[in-house]
Design an enzyme around this catalytic site. Structure first.
Site, PDB file in Angstrom:
ATOM      1  N   HIS A 102     -20.480   7.968 -29.656  1.00 12.76           N
ATOM      2  CA  HIS A 102     -19.843   6.976 -30.524  1.00 12.76           C
ATOM      3  C   HIS A 102     -18.361   6.835 -30.217  1.00 12.76           C
ATOM      4  O   HIS A 102     -17.748   7.715 -29.612  1.00 12.76           O
ATOM      5  CB  HIS A 102     -20.011   7.360 -31.999  1.00 12.76           C
ATOM      6  N   ASP A 104     -15.027   6.315 -32.752  1.00 10.32           N
ATOM      7  CA  ASP A 104     -14.857   6.641 -34.163  1.00 10.32           C
ATOM      8  C   ASP A 104     -14.750   5.386 -35.033  1.00 10.32           C
ATOM      9  O   ASP A 104     -14.001   4.451 -34.716  1.00 10.32           O
ATOM     10  CB  ASP A 104     -13.608   7.514 -34.359  1.00 10.32           C
ATOM     11  N   HIS A 256     -17.441   9.425 -27.362  1.00 12.35           N
ATOM     12  CA  HIS A 256     -17.494  10.882 -27.289  1.00 12.35           C
ATOM     13  C   HIS A 256     -18.689  11.382 -28.095  1.00 12.35           C
ATOM     14  O   HIS A 256     -19.247  10.655 -28.927  1.00 12.35           O
ATOM     15  CB  HIS A 256     -16.186  11.504 -27.820  1.00 12.35           C
ATOM     16  N   ARG A 271      -8.689  17.229 -37.338  1.00 12.44           N
ATOM     17  CA  ARG A 271      -8.656  15.900 -36.712  1.00 12.44           C
ATOM     18  C   ARG A 271      -7.787  14.952 -37.514  1.00 12.44           C
ATOM     19  O   ARG A 271      -7.805  14.977 -38.746  1.00 12.44           O
ATOM     20  CB  ARG A 271     -10.083  15.333 -36.643  1.00 12.44           C
TER      21      ARG A 271
HETATM   22 FE   LIG Z   1     -16.125  11.186 -33.510  1.00 11.11          FE
END
Ligand SMILES: [Fe+2]
Length: 315
Positions: A102, A104, A256, A271
């Site tokens: 995907h 993000d 990723h 993140r």
């Molecule tokens: Fe992701």
């Protein structure tokens, strides 16, 4: 470039990804350095910064140099700092969802331009993150396929998160609220990168549901073909983590997937996500007349001759 901002950069794979050493990211960074990192990010699509000593506040400050941080609507956000996502996966708290290819948050009108992931605790073995260059994937499509998909739009949504909502009245209300906030959204299948002007393939199996205006059978077949581009080994880079590594990726040009093979061992990552633009195409959207031949007229909401369905009959 001034001496204090000089760093070394080393390519990690022939088509994309580079490692940067020689700078500390935990202090104030000036415009010259940020401009240079931004330019390297756009050129190499994934940047790896080993041996960076960052607090959560450092990570958020670093991200803000590149743009406003966004809040993920479905992740394990930190209570104190909602822009910070904490992935604290260990025995009893298995990782979920991130093991599919995907980009993000493409179910948003304006998906993030970049994501930064920082490692605090990594398993002794496993837990890699795989990347695939969608610029390279587009470049290596045949000219015929490139011509065909130019102008197509694909609809993205967050359906893959629905199971996170419990099947209770409260859960259904929460889900409905999110559905109103994030309705399905159409993005170009071939996106023009706003800085490099390169074309990238912008569909992913996690969030992309169908090609707008296309017959479902054709749409399923085409998406399967395009999703498959992520699996071409030459377009990939597989990142092995060590503690205190920062990886930053250009969410407009790479996909990723996290490898969940380390469970039940401990992996603790943080993140942050930098806001981005509405994806744009180089051409006008392809029309339904160009994509389909109808054997019968399509369903028309406004045709008064049409039989009413039960939900339309007013009591
Ligand atoms: Fe992701």
């Amino acid at each position: 470039m001034s001496d204090k901002n000089k760093y070394t950069i080393r390519k990690l794979s022939p088509y994309f990804c580079a490692e940067i050493r020689g700078i500390d990211l935990n202090g104030p960074l000036d415009d010259e350095l940020i401009k240079s990192i931004r330019s390297d990010l756009e050129a190499h699509e994934v940047l790896v910064f080993p041996e960076q000593d960052l607090t959560s506040e450092d990570l958020m400050r670093l991200g803000r140099y590149f743009g406003p941080l966004t809040v993920h609507p479905f992740a394990e956000n930190s209570e104190k700092n909602p822009e910070l996502i904490v992935f604290d996966y260990k025995d009893g708290n298995p990782p979920v969802l991130t093991d599919r290819w995907h980009s993000d948050e493409t179910y948003k009108l304006c998906p993030p331009m970049a994501t930064m992931l920082y490692s605090r605790i990594v398993p002794e073995i496993g837990g890699d993150t795989c990347f695939s260059s969608m610029t390279t994937a587009y470049d290596f499509l045949s000219t015929k396929t490139q011509d065909f998909i130019r102008g197509l739009e694909a609809v993205h949504d967050f359906a893959s998160y629905k199971y996170l909502f419990p099947d209770t009245e409260k859960g259904r209300q929460l889900l409905q609220r999110k559905e109103l906030e994030y309705p399905p959204i159409a993005h170009p299948v071939v996106r023009i990168h706003p800085s490099t002007q390169k074309k990238t393939l912008f569909v992913n199996p996690h969030y992309t549901r169908y090609i707008k205006n296309m017959d479902q059978r054709d749409s399923d077949a085409l998406l399967a073909q395009l999703f498959n581009a992520t699996s071409v080994l030459e377009y990939q880079y597989r990142h092995q983590w060590k503690p205190k590594m920062l990886v930053m990726w250009d969410n407009r040009s790479v996909q990723h997937a996290a490898v969940h093979d380390y469970y039940p061992h401990h992996r603790y990552m943080e993140r942050i996500t930098v806001g981005g633009d509405k994806p744009i195409s180089e051409t006008e959207p392809t029309t339904v007349e160009q994509l389909r031949k109808f054997k019968v007229p399509t369903y028309d909401h406004n045709d008064s001759r049409r039989a009413k369905r039960q939900f339309e009959i007013e009591s």
